[in-house]
Write an enzyme that holds these catalytic residues in place. Structure first.
Site, PDB file in Angstrom:
ATOM      1  CB  SER A 109       8.022   7.738 -13.971  1.00 47.63           C
ATOM      2  OG  SER A 109       8.223   8.828 -13.960  1.00 47.63           O
ATOM      3  CB  SER A 135       0.308  -5.757  -7.389  1.00 47.55           C
ATOM      4  OG  SER A 135       1.132  -5.145  -8.508  1.00 47.55           O
ATOM      5  N   GLY A 147       0.155  -0.952   0.438  1.00 45.96           N
ATOM      6  CA  GLY A 147      -0.228   0.195  -0.399  1.00 45.96           C
ATOM      7  C   GLY A 147       0.689   0.943   0.182  1.00 45.96           C
ATOM      8  CE1 TYR A 148       4.925   0.276   0.858  1.00 43.54           C
ATOM      9  CE2 TYR A 148       6.742   0.853  -1.274  1.00 43.54           C
ATOM     10  CZ  TYR A 148       6.554   0.825   0.267  1.00 43.54           C
ATOM     11  OH  TYR A 148       7.482  -0.009   1.566  1.00 43.54           O
ATOM     12  CB  SER A 149       1.204   4.112  -5.970  1.00 47.71           C
ATOM     13  OG  SER A 149       1.891   3.678  -6.480  1.00 47.71           O
ATOM     14  CD  GLU A 152      15.953  -5.496  -6.423  1.00 43.59           C
ATOM     15  OE1 GLU A 152      15.007  -6.216  -5.619  1.00 43.59           O
ATOM     16  OE2 GLU A 152      16.007  -6.487  -7.452  1.00 43.59           O
TER      17      GLU A 152
END
Lengths: 381, 301
Positions: free
Chosen positions: A358, A157, A123-125, A240
């Protein structure tokens, strides 16, 4: 038996029978495929202890070296292993809890991920916090020993399948930007949460809007201190190392091979040879870049490897989708009711340069972090 | 820091002090002497240094647009050593002998052909070691890399030219990456210092994004170059590919650099044109499209 043999033979023995239909399915743009069977597959992987291979042994992982992880991803992709239904649990929620969580949180949450029984979403965006994640407005407050969460997340997602969501919420109402945020773990199955699918331009759906209307979670379901949410969320990026991108590339290689095969079959290879060769060359670069990133340590890192990776693969993938259409020719104008894999590649890749930072944001990061160029001076006051 | 990083920084210090860009407009024999005998850089191939070390040194020579024939000399030594031909190795290692490369078989314009002790010439796919019998200096567009029209002795067949060509490819790739990196650094220095409309140029997104795009292009070329320099199993695929990518990146970076420098970049006094000319002449020596196709065919993709 080498580690590679171990992985390959386990996959050969298990990715068969009832799991055979899973070969090559799932993944970005194809998350709607074989959902139920992929949930079963996650549990099957658990029986072989193939979940959390990068996690330390003391929390139930395998403690695999980077080289072993690379081998695992290569073999998994070679075998056509389906996209993992709980990659957000294994790759994001788990490692965050391992790094920043309490012992109780580790004991509570890690076993469910390792067993493949508890799925996670991120739950970020939010509608008004996309590229500018620090603009989150979802808020949470502690009342009678529970966090009460209100707000809306989007592009979530697999939220419709997930049992838990890790949410960045503003817990200090007087705060702004990166301060006053907390990293909360919220159970999905409750009246205060509503999940609505977003239908993408592919006609399929894998993202959702998630509405929090007085959703609750226990007071100790905050990772790190309240107010440290930004640090916790960003701390993850440091883990990551791009190992999984090698697996992603095996998928790219397969897609590329499909396009070349089609071009050879329908006689368009010569017409598009230059573009096909260029695409092949760039695919090699992706591999070289990933290997270099893996061999880079803190001391030699330029700090923007991940950004460069993204700016290499995302536009490349998009172009491959376009090339697939050119090679298909007029046949690509018809759908037969459902998108062909190449049409799906063509359409879904429009999102590659948007999600996960982006291309424009990646360029800003490179300009600022690597070259120390000053930020654009216009800021809201 | 690893050994290769130490080597890189020692060479950078040496070249920055002894062979800054402008000094390479003219020959400077003492630089060659110090580079070979004092620094021992020409002996790396004979000492079995990994190819990645050679590539690292060549990258550094690219940063200053080194005029001296370091690249062809170490490529020749590496190729001859690989072919088991030892006759010239000692001379190439101590710098008393320099080499030129004519691995495309063309003797009408050979880079560094002016005073080469030996010339590696490809006849078809055969590699021959020859000596110069006639030399005619040429005026060159690239002011930092001399060239000559030469004639050579019959020479001696020493093996296949294929590996030598791949060594040449990876070397030019490394040189291009080093030079392009330097240009980009100079561009960024300019964007940080120069102000217009009351702000540093580097704060304008049009320019920041241009720099980021050039960075991606260059990092990609660097990754492929370093990969090939590690002598992987698919070296014969990786080497021509690296050269193609590095060539293209070098050309694009130096072309855009002149734009980003603005008017100052169009002047003779500025170094931008020296890099730009080196980039184009290096790229024109081959055909990057053909190199990619060669790599593609070799890969069996």
């Amino acid at each position: 038996m080498t580690f590679r043999d171990e992985v390959a033979s386990w996959l050969a023995e298990h990715l068969t029978g009832r799991f055979a239909p899973l070969v090559g399915t799932g993944g970005p743009g194809r998350e709607h495929e074989n959902v139920e069977l992929r949930r079963e597959w996650e549990k099957e992987l658990a029986t072989g202890r193939w979940i959390g291979i990068a996690w330390p042994r003391e929390v139930g992982g395998r403690g695999c070296s980077i080289e072993e992880q690379v081998v695992f991803y290569e073999e998994y992709a070679k075998a056509g292993g389906p996209a993992r239904i709980n990659h957000l649990g294994e790759q994001l929620a788990g490692p965050t809890i391992i790094a920043f969580g309490t012992q109780e949180q580790k004991d509570r949450f890690l076993p469910g991920i390792l067993a493949g029984t508890e799925l996670w979403c991120q739950g970020y965006s939010e509608p008004n916090a996309g590229s500018d994640l620090a603009g989150v407005r979802t808020k949470a407050s502690l009342v009678d020993g529970e966090w009460h969460v209100d707000g809306q997340k989007t592009w979530t997602s697999l939220a419709h399948l997930a049992h838990w969501c890790f949410v960045i919420a503003r817990t200090d109402p007087s705060s702004s930007r990166h301060k006053g945020l907390s990293f909360l773990l919220v159970p999905m199955d409750q009246p205060g949460i509503e999940v609505r699918p977003i239908i993408q331009l592919t006609g399929t759906s894998e993202f959702n809007e998630v509405f929090f209307d007085d959703a609750v979670t226990a007071s100790d379901n905050v990772v790190g201190e309240p107010g440290d949410g930004w640090k916790v969320a960003m701390g993850l990026l440091a883990f990551e190392r791009g190992v999984s991108t090698l697996g992603q590339q095996v998928g790219f290689t397969r897609e590329y091979a499909d396009v070349v095969e089609l071009a050879r079959a329908n006689g368009t290879f010569e017409r598009y040879e230059a573009e096909l060769v260029d695409a092949w060359a760039s695919l090699q670069v992706l591999k070289h870049q990933a290997l270099r990133t893996l061999n880079t340590d803190q001391a030699t890192s330029n700090g923007v490897e991940a950004n460069v990776n993204k700016l290499l693969w995302a536009p490349w993938h998009k172009k491959l989708g376009e090339l697939a259409m050119k090679v298909s020719g007029s046949a690509a104008m018809l759908t037969d009711g459902e998108l062909t894999p190449l049409q799906n590649l063509f359409l879904f890749t429009r999102s590659d340069t948007i999600y996960g930072g982006s291309s424009e944001i990646q360029r800003n990061v490179i300009a600022e972090r690597l070259w120390k160029l000053p930020r654009d001076t216009w800021t809201a006051t | 820091m690893t050994e290769i990083d130490d080597l890189r920084s020692a060479v950078r210090d040496f070249l920055t002090d002894n062979a800054p860009v402008r000094s390479n407009l003219e020959d400077n024999p003492s630089t060659w002497k110090r580079l070979s005998s004092e620094m021992g850089l020409t002996s790396l191939p004979v000492e079995d240094a990994p190819l990645s070390w050679l590539a690292a040194v060549i990258e550094e020579t690219g940063r200053v647009l080194l005029r001296q024939p370091y690249l062809p000399t170490v490529v020749a030594a590496t190729a001859l050593k690989a072919a088991g031909d030892e006759q010239h190795l000692a001379g190439l290692a101590d710098g008393s002998l320099t080499a030129a490369l004519a691995l495309d078989g063309d003797l009408t314009q050979v880079p560094h052909g002016l005073e080469a002790g030996i010339v590696l010439v490809a006849k078809g796919d055969e590699l021959w070691v020859c000596e110069e019998t006639a030399v005619e200096p040429l005026e060159t567009l690239d002011l930092t890399r001399p060239a000559a029209r030469i004639q050579v002795s019959a020479g001696r067949h020493v093996g296949s030219a294929l590996h030598a060509r791949d060594l040449e490819h990876i070397s030019y790739a490394a040189e291009s990456v080093g030079a392009a990196q330097r240009v980009l650094e100079l561009v960024v220095e300019h964007l940080l210092v120069r102000t217009q409309f009351g702000r540093p140029l580097g704060s304008f997104q049009a320019l920041r994004h241009k720099v980021a795009d050039l960075t991606v292009l260059l990092e990609a070329a660097r990754s492929s170059t370093w990969y090939a320099a590690g002598e992987p199993e698919d070296f014969a695929v990786a080497a021509p590919l690296a050269r193609a990518l590095a060539s293209e990146a070098f050309v694009t970076v130096t072309g855009e650099a002149i734009q980003l420098f603005g008017g100052i970049g169009f002047t003779w006094e500025h170094d931008a044109h020296l890099f730009f000319k080196r980039a184009w002449t290096t790229a024109l020596a081959t055909d990057s499209k053909a190199l990619k196709k060669l790599a593609f065919d070799r890969s069996g993709a």
